[in-house]
Design a protein around this motif. Structure first.
Motif, PDB file in Angstrom:
ATOM      1  N   UNK A   9      13.359  44.757 -36.078  1.00 34.42           N
ATOM      2  CA  UNK A   9      14.667  44.227 -36.436  1.00 34.42           C
ATOM      3  C   UNK A   9      15.499  44.165 -35.168  1.00 34.42           C
ATOM      4  N   UNK A  10      16.330  43.138 -35.066  1.00 34.92           N
ATOM      5  CA  UNK A  10      17.191  43.011 -33.892  1.00 34.92           C
ATOM      6  C   UNK A  10      18.644  42.963 -34.351  1.00 34.92           C
ATOM      7  N   UNK A  11      19.421  43.969 -33.930  1.00 35.15           N
ATOM      8  CA  UNK A  11      20.855  43.975 -34.201  1.00 35.15           C
ATOM      9  C   UNK A  11      21.507  43.224 -33.057  1.00 35.15           C
ATOM     10  N   UNK A  12      22.267  42.175 -33.392  1.00 36.50           N
ATOM     11  CA  UNK A  12      22.645  41.247 -32.318  1.00 36.50           C
ATOM     12  C   UNK A  12      23.938  40.540 -32.665  1.00 36.50           C
ATOM     13  N   UNK A  13      24.451  39.757 -31.745  1.00 35.40           N
ATOM     14  CA  UNK A  13      25.659  38.956 -31.945  1.00 35.40           C
ATOM     15  C   UNK A  13      25.363  37.578 -31.399  1.00 35.40           C
ATOM     16  N   UNK A  14      25.607  36.546 -32.152  1.00 34.54           N
ATOM     17  CA  UNK A  14      25.071  35.211 -31.894  1.00 34.54           C
ATOM     18  C   UNK A  14      25.193  34.712 -30.451  1.00 34.54           C
ATOM     19  N   UNK A  15      26.339  34.928 -29.800  1.00 36.01           N
ATOM     20  CA  UNK A  15      26.569  34.310 -28.494  1.00 36.01           C
ATOM     21  C   UNK A  15      26.174  35.240 -27.332  1.00 36.01           C
ATOM     22  N   UNK A  19      21.655  39.776 -26.041  1.00 39.18           N
ATOM     23  CA  UNK A  19      20.855  39.665 -27.252  1.00 39.18           C
ATOM     24  C   UNK A  19      19.833  38.544 -27.141  1.00 39.18           C
ATOM     25  N   UNK A  20      20.252  37.448 -26.516  1.00 39.28           N
ATOM     26  CA  UNK A  20      19.349  36.294 -26.388  1.00 39.28           C
ATOM     27  C   UNK A  20      18.136  36.618 -25.536  1.00 39.28           C
ATOM     28  N   UNK A  58      22.571  44.330 -27.791  1.00 37.26           N
ATOM     29  CA  UNK A  58      21.522  44.340 -28.805  1.00 37.26           C
ATOM     30  C   UNK A  58      20.858  45.717 -28.988  1.00 37.26           C
ATOM     31  N   UNK A  59      20.319  45.920 -30.174  1.00 39.31           N
ATOM     32  CA  UNK A  59      19.477  47.080 -30.441  1.00 39.31           C
ATOM     33  C   UNK A  59      18.229  46.551 -31.136  1.00 39.31           C
ATOM     34  N   UNK A  60      17.066  46.954 -30.629  1.00 40.79           N
ATOM     35  CA  UNK A  60      15.808  46.605 -31.289  1.00 40.79           C
ATOM     36  C   UNK A  60      15.368  47.813 -32.098  1.00 40.79           C
ATOM     37  N   UNK A  61      15.066  47.599 -33.353  1.00 38.81           N
ATOM     38  CA  UNK A  61      14.506  48.673 -34.170  1.00 38.81           C
ATOM     39  C   UNK A  61      13.034  48.372 -34.399  1.00 38.81           C
ATOM     40  N   UNK A  62      12.175  49.287 -34.017  1.00 40.24           N
ATOM     41  CA  UNK A  62      10.739  49.124 -34.224  1.00 40.24           C
ATOM     42  C   UNK A  62      10.286  50.227 -35.164  1.00 40.24           C
ATOM     43  N   UNK A  63       9.921  49.845 -36.369  1.00 44.58           N
ATOM     44  CA  UNK A  63       9.600  50.823 -37.418  1.00 44.58           C
ATOM     45  C   UNK A  63      10.732  51.843 -37.520  1.00 44.58           C
ATOM     46  N   UNK A  68      17.613  50.579 -26.989  1.00 46.64           N
ATOM     47  CA  UNK A  68      18.903  49.994 -26.604  1.00 46.64           C
ATOM     48  C   UNK A  68      18.875  49.526 -25.159  1.00 46.64           C
ATOM     49  N   UNK A  69      19.848  48.646 -24.833  1.00 43.65           N
ATOM     50  CA  UNK A  69      19.961  48.045 -23.495  1.00 43.65           C
ATOM     51  C   UNK A  69      18.944  46.906 -23.348  1.00 43.65           C
TER      52      UNK A  69
END
Lengths: 225, 234
Positions: A9-15, A19-20, A58-63, A68-69
């Motif tokens: 899962x990626x917690x992100x903000x469109x612009x 995150x991109x 962004x934050x990546x959640x893996x399982x 972060x970063x």
């Protein structure tokens, strides 16, 4: 226990260019993931729990486990999925080339976003200073690119991922900073175009006009004319 | 006899960044020529090896330069590895991400406010920076518990990436205590880090590389003077 959802899962903000970077890396590796747009004015429990130190995307959640970063996330994606994705690595296999890649990605991190922010947030002398600095920064990066098609050489790689989201900001820098990337750094402009032809980049970068619009909104919010 | 691997490290004794790079080389047990730079008169070699920042440390390996302390540490870790050679970063990707996170935290959040204590132009500013630094060390106290899992160092049994990132600042933390009577790490407020700091200082690599605290105090006084002079001339 909550938050141990399987997969990515990626917690992100469109612009967000940060995150991109992660979205591009995930797509380059053809990794399926769930995109979760965050409301930065009203941060979610999940975001605050996943990144208690910085409370940022962004934050990546893996399982369910958070990373972060953005550049750390990109390296994690590259390392955790190196064999399973069957795609070429984003970081070069030669240690010296890897050190160079880390150096230039770090340079982008240290320089581009801050200077870019000063371009649209300031006026008068500080803005002039930011303008001069941005041209210098872009020229330095153009020098690092040299004659190569990508910063990574023949292959799109770590530094390309780190820097390419900022190409969507060139229009904003140009309008507020009165800089022409085409004129000042033609090879960089060509690189930006070349990257834009990649599906992962094309799909994930914000349209430049949207970035400009977004900054316009921010300026009004901060009361900057 | 020509050396098969020629390593040269350009640095300055009191620079935490140079200390990290130097300790990494020592931990790996490889021989390296250490060149002390005069920052007021930078060598041609430094300027040509690090044209982007013109800063120390720079590692020159068989004539090729590597810049930025954490990049150097990772490079040294990757080049010198194998049976019996201590590792600086873990092998598991998630643990590597956590180690990188905390090292970045030290550099991005902790170091700037720590340095701000020395560069403060007024007593009020100094107090502000000290407060910010005391707040910034707290997550690291928690992180130590999480990362070390009861062992001696952030990395476990031996000094690793986060240990180097934060440990390289211990000389300055002690210098600040002597200069301003400000205690960033203490047995009462940060007991885990306090015990870790002692172990770090007792390590063979630290004993070989860390300068005397007084050297940092001297350098700190110079930085103070330079900061006031710069402010006065504005």
């Amino acid at each position: 226990m909550a938050g141990e959802k399987k997969g990515l899962q990626l917690l992100d903000f469109w612009v967000s260019p940060f995150g991109q970077r992660c979205r591009i890396a995930l797509d380059e590796k053809a990794l399926p993931y769930e995109y979760l747009e965050q409301d930065l004015g009203n941060k979610s429990e999940l975001l605050l729990r996943s990144n208690p130190v910085h409370k940022k995307i962004p934050v990546l959640l893996h399982d369910g486990r958070p990373v972060c970063e953005s550049l750390i996330i990109v390296q994690y994606i590259d390392e955790a999925f190196s064999s399973s994705s069957g795609k070429p690595p984003l970081l070069p296999s030669d240690p010296y080339a890897r050190a160079q890649a880390r150096f230039w990605a770090d340079y982008v991190d240290k320089k581009v976003y801050d200077c870019g922010t000063r371009l649209w947030k300031t006026k008068g002398e500080p803005q002039q200073q930011a303008r001069k600095e941005m041209v210098e920064i872009l020229k330095t990066l153009e020098g690092a690119l040299g004659d190569k098609p990508y910063f990574g050489g023949d292959e799109f790689g770590f530094v390309d991922v780190a820097f390419v989201p900022f190409t969507a900001w060139f229009l904003t820098y140009e309008r507020y900073g009165e800089i022409s990337v085409d004129k000042e750094c033609p090879r960089l402009a060509a690189w930006a175009k070349r990257c834009g032809e990649r599906e992962s980049v094309n799909k994930n970068l914000s349209p430049p006009e949207k970035v400009y619009e977004f900054i316009g909104t921010l300026k009004k919010k901060f009361g900057i004319e | 006899m020509a050396a098969k691997e020629e390593l040269k490290l350009l640095g300055v004794d009191v620079s935490p960044f140079a200390i990290r790079a130097h300790m990494a080389v020592v931990i790996k047990g490889v021989s390296c020529e250490y060149v002390v730079e005069d920052l007021s008169n930078k060598s041609e070699l430094l300027l040509s090896s690090n044209p982007v920042y013109k800063k120390v440390p720079v590692l020159i390996h068989n004539g090729k330069p590597i810049c930025e302390s954490l990049v150097i540490v990772q490079y040294v870790d990757e080049i010198f590895s194998g049976d019996g050679v201590p590792s600086i970063l873990p092998t598991d990707p998630y643990e590597r991400a956590i180690a990188r996170f905390w090292a970045a935290y030290v550099d991005d959040k902790f170091f700037p406010v720590l340095r701000g204590i020395v560069l403060a132009l007024t007593e009020q500013e100094r107090v502000e920076k000290a407060t910010e630094t005391l707040a910034a060390i707290e997550p690291l106290e928690e992180a130590f518990a999480m990362c070390s899992k009861g062992k001696a160092f952030f990395s476990g049994d031996s000094i690793g990436y986060v240990d180097l990132a934060l440990g390289s600042l211990l000389v300055w933390i002690e210098a600040i205590r002597r200069m301003y009577n400000i205690e960033i790490i203490s047995a009462s407020k940060t007991p885990r880090l306090s015990a870790w700091a002692e172990r770090f200082g007792e390590s063979a690599a630290a004993k070989e590389v860390l300068p005397e605290v007084d050297k940092a105090v001297q350098f700190g006084k110079m930085l103070e003077a330079a900061a006031s002079a710069a402010a006065a001339s504005k």
